[in-house]
Design a protein around this motif. Structure first.
Motif, PDB file in Angstrom:
ATOM      1  N   ALA A  70       0.840  -1.196   0.000  1.00 14.42           N
ATOM      2  CA  ALA A  70       0.000   0.000   0.000  1.00 14.42           C
ATOM      3  C   ALA A  70       0.876   1.249   0.000  1.00 14.42           C
ATOM      4  CB  ALA A  70      -0.906  -0.003   1.238  1.00 14.42           C
ATOM      5  N   PRO A  71       0.325   2.379  -0.389  1.00 13.68           N
ATOM      6  CA  PRO A  71       1.104   3.621  -0.329  1.00 13.68           C
ATOM      7  C   PRO A  71       1.671   3.835   1.081  1.00 13.68           C
ATOM      8  CG  PRO A  71      -0.888   3.982  -1.579  1.00 13.68           C
ATOM      9  CD  PRO A  71      -1.005   2.604  -0.973  1.00 13.68           C
ATOM     10  N   GLY A  72       2.978   4.104   1.131  1.00 17.18           N
ATOM     11  CA  GLY A  72       3.659   4.296   2.410  1.00 17.18           C
ATOM     12  C   GLY A  72       4.306   3.041   2.953  1.00 17.18           C
ATOM     13  N   HIS A  73       4.119   1.907   2.275  1.00 20.30           N
ATOM     14  CA  HIS A  73       4.755   0.672   2.709  1.00 20.30           C
ATOM     15  C   HIS A  73       6.082   0.513   1.982  1.00 20.30           C
ATOM     16  CE1 HIS A  73       0.838  -1.537   4.051  1.00 20.30           C
ATOM     17  NE2 HIS A  73       1.023  -0.370   4.660  1.00 20.30           N
ATOM     18  N   MET A  74       7.116   0.115   2.730  1.00 17.86           N
ATOM     19  CA  MET A  74       8.411  -0.202   2.141  1.00 17.86           C
ATOM     20  C   MET A  74       8.625  -1.694   2.273  1.00 17.86           C
ATOM     21  SD  MET A  74      12.232   1.340   2.824  1.00 17.86           S
ATOM     22  CE  MET A  74      12.033   2.767   1.752  1.00 17.86           C
ATOM     23  N   ILE A  75       9.092  -2.300   1.185  1.00 14.11           N
ATOM     24  CA  ILE A  75       9.353  -3.731   1.184  1.00 14.11           C
ATOM     25  C   ILE A  75      10.807  -3.994   0.802  1.00 14.11           C
ATOM     26  CG2 ILE A  75       6.953  -4.344   0.706  1.00 14.11           C
ATOM     27  CD1 ILE A  75       7.706  -4.813  -2.219  1.00 14.11           C
ATOM     28  N   LEU A  76      11.313  -5.118   1.271  1.00 15.51           N
ATOM     29  CA  LEU A  76      12.627  -5.611   0.884  1.00 15.51           C
ATOM     30  C   LEU A  76      12.413  -6.872   0.064  1.00 15.51           C
ATOM     31  CD1 LEU A  76      15.774  -5.923   1.041  1.00 15.51           C
ATOM     32  CD2 LEU A  76      15.364  -7.307   3.078  1.00 15.51           C
ATOM     33  N   TYR A  77      12.888  -6.851  -1.177  1.00 10.15           N
ATOM     34  CA  TYR A  77      12.937  -8.072  -1.965  1.00 10.15           C
ATOM     35  C   TYR A  77      14.319  -8.668  -1.724  1.00 10.15           C
ATOM     36  CZ  TYR A  77      13.212 -11.367  -5.766  1.00 10.15           C
ATOM     37  OH  TYR A  77      13.378 -12.520  -6.493  1.00 10.15           O
ATOM     38  N   PRO A  78      14.378  -9.874  -1.123  1.00  8.08           N
ATOM     39  CA  PRO A  78      15.672 -10.409  -0.702  1.00  8.08           C
ATOM     40  C   PRO A  78      16.523 -11.002  -1.823  1.00  8.08           C
ATOM     41  CG  PRO A  78      13.912 -11.895  -0.044  1.00  8.08           C
ATOM     42  CD  PRO A  78      13.262 -10.681  -0.647  1.00  8.08           C
ATOM     43  N   GLY A  79      16.075 -10.886  -3.049  1.00  9.15           N
ATOM     44  CA  GLY A  79      16.840 -11.413  -4.177  1.00  9.15           C
ATOM     45  C   GLY A  79      16.377 -12.806  -4.544  1.00  9.15           C
ATOM     46  N   GLY A  80      16.921 -13.285  -5.636  1.00  7.31           N
ATOM     47  CA  GLY A  80      16.565 -14.617  -6.126  1.00  7.31           C
ATOM     48  C   GLY A  80      16.286 -14.564  -7.616  1.00  7.31           C
ATOM     49  N   ILE A  81      15.035 -14.310  -7.976  1.00  2.00           N
ATOM     50  CA  ILE A  81      14.649 -14.225  -9.385  1.00  2.00           C
ATOM     51  C   ILE A  81      15.178 -12.936 -10.006  1.00  2.00           C
ATOM     52  CG2 ILE A  81      12.685 -14.053 -10.967  1.00  2.00           C
ATOM     53  CD1 ILE A  81      11.081 -15.691  -8.912  1.00  2.00           C
ATOM     54  N   SER A  82      15.153 -11.879  -9.253  1.00  3.53           N
ATOM     55  CA  SER A  82      15.613 -10.561  -9.685  1.00  3.53           C
ATOM     56  C   SER A  82      16.611 -10.059  -8.648  1.00  3.53           C
ATOM     57  CB  SER A  82      14.410  -9.620  -9.807  1.00  3.53           C
ATOM     58  OG  SER A  82      14.772  -8.389 -10.373  1.00  3.53           O
ATOM     59  N   GLU A  83      17.141  -8.864  -8.860  1.00  2.50           N
ATOM     60  CA  GLU A  83      18.123  -8.342  -7.917  1.00  2.50           C
ATOM     61  C   GLU A  83      17.474  -7.913  -6.601  1.00  2.50           C
ATOM     62  OE1 GLU A  83      19.827  -4.275  -8.681  1.00  2.50           O
ATOM     63  OE2 GLU A  83      18.638  -4.471 -10.500  1.00  2.50           O
ATOM     64  N   THR A  84      18.275  -7.879  -5.554  1.00  7.86           N
ATOM     65  CA  THR A  84      17.823  -7.411  -4.250  1.00  7.86           C
ATOM     66  C   THR A  84      17.444  -5.940  -4.362  1.00  7.86           C
ATOM     67  OG1 THR A  84      19.309  -8.977  -3.190  1.00  7.86           O
ATOM     68  CG2 THR A  84      18.516  -7.152  -1.827  1.00  7.86           C
ATOM     69  N   GLU A  85      16.378  -5.533  -3.661  1.00 12.19           N
ATOM     70  CA  GLU A  85      15.964  -4.137  -3.720  1.00 12.19           C
ATOM     71  C   GLU A  85      15.079  -3.760  -2.546  1.00 12.19           C
ATOM     72  OE1 GLU A  85      12.323  -3.319  -6.469  1.00 12.19           O
ATOM     73  OE2 GLU A  85      13.449  -4.943  -7.430  1.00 12.19           O
ATOM     74  N   LEU A  86      15.030  -2.457  -2.300  1.00 11.68           N
ATOM     75  CA  LEU A  86      14.038  -1.854  -1.419  1.00 11.68           C
ATOM     76  C   LEU A  86      13.063  -1.104  -2.310  1.00 11.68           C
ATOM     77  CD1 LEU A  86      16.363  -0.308   1.328  1.00 11.68           C
ATOM     78  CD2 LEU A  86      14.902  -2.329   1.569  1.00 11.68           C
ATOM     79  N   LEU A  87      11.776  -1.205  -2.032  1.00 13.74           N
ATOM     80  CA  LEU A  87      10.754  -0.510  -2.811  1.00 13.74           C
ATOM     81  C   LEU A  87       9.817   0.201  -1.866  1.00 13.74           C
ATOM     82  CD1 LEU A  87       8.798  -1.595  -5.880  1.00 13.74           C
ATOM     83  CD2 LEU A  87       7.512  -0.949  -3.851  1.00 13.74           C
ATOM     84  N   LEU A  88       9.504   1.461  -2.188  1.00 14.10           N
ATOM     85  CA  LEU A  88       8.525   2.248  -1.437  1.00 14.10           C
ATOM     86  C   LEU A  88       7.370   2.569  -2.366  1.00 14.10           C
ATOM     87  CD1 LEU A  88       7.604   3.958   1.029  1.00 14.10           C
ATOM     88  CD2 LEU A  88       8.935   5.848   0.047  1.00 14.10           C
ATOM     89  N   ALA A  89       6.174   2.153  -1.985  1.00 19.41           N
ATOM     90  CA  ALA A  89       4.981   2.445  -2.775  1.00 19.41           C
ATOM     91  C   ALA A  89       4.496   3.856  -2.452  1.00 19.41           C
ATOM     92  CB  ALA A  89       3.882   1.439  -2.451  1.00 19.41           C
ATOM     93  N   TYR A  90       4.207   4.649  -3.494  1.00 20.17           N
ATOM     94  CA  TYR A  90       3.580   5.957  -3.291  1.00 20.17           C
ATOM     95  C   TYR A  90       2.157   5.967  -3.848  1.00 20.17           C
ATOM     96  CZ  TYR A  90       4.699   7.313  -8.144  1.00 20.17           C
ATOM     97  OH  TYR A  90       4.801   7.381  -9.514  1.00 20.17           O
ATOM     98  N   GLY A  91       1.783   4.912  -4.513  1.00 19.33           N
ATOM     99  CA  GLY A  91       0.447   4.732  -5.080  1.00 19.33           C
ATOM    100  C   GLY A  91       0.250   3.244  -5.312  1.00 19.33           C
TER     101      GLY A  91
END
Length: 137
Positions: A70-91
């Motif tokens: 949801a907007p305002g949620h930050m997630i950590l993708y720990p890697g595997g299929i794609s590269e590791t990343e932090l993502l912040l939803a704004y919409g």
């Protein structure tokens, strides 16, 4: 220490670590504080900004994971299929990569100034990478 301050450019947000729902991922973030990086606009996921982290491994598996933060949620993708990343939803976000649908660990929730989130997205899209700092309150 579950209360944080997230600064993106000149915009400031209060936030909380989701320690009960994502204890291992929250512990990783606590160990990184103060965290600084650059946010860029997502490529496939919709209204989100991200920090690409390449092959970084944090030693966490899925916990409290979602493909639709949801907007305002930050997630950590720990890697595997794609590269590791932090993502912040704004919409609206449908978290994915060129490899397809992904899920990331929702570990941080912005709790103030949410009406400024679309401005974060606008700046990343039209002005380029934005500085981000996450620190203890």
């Amino acid at each position: 220490m579950d209360t944080l301050i997230v600064t993106i450019g000149d915009l400031t947000f209060n936030a909380r670590l989701e320690e009960k729902l994502a204890p291992k991922t929250s512990a990783v973030m606590r160990d990184l504080l103060p965290y600084t990086g650059k946010l860029v606009h997502v490529r496939w996921s919709g209204e989100g900004v991200w920090i690409p982290l390449g092959d970084t491994k944090f030693g966490v598996d899925y916990e409290n994971h979602t493909s639709h933060p949801a907007p305002g949620h930050m997630i950590l993708y720990p890697g595997g299929i794609s590269e590791t990343e932090l993502l912040l939803a704004y919409g609206g976000v449908d978290f994915s990569s060129k490899m397809g649908q992904l899920a990331g660990n929702h570990f941080l929730t912005l709790t103030s100034n949410l009406d400024a989130l679309p401005e974060v997205g606008r700046r990343c899209l039209w002005e380029g990478a934005q500085d981000i700092r996450i620190e203890a309150a």
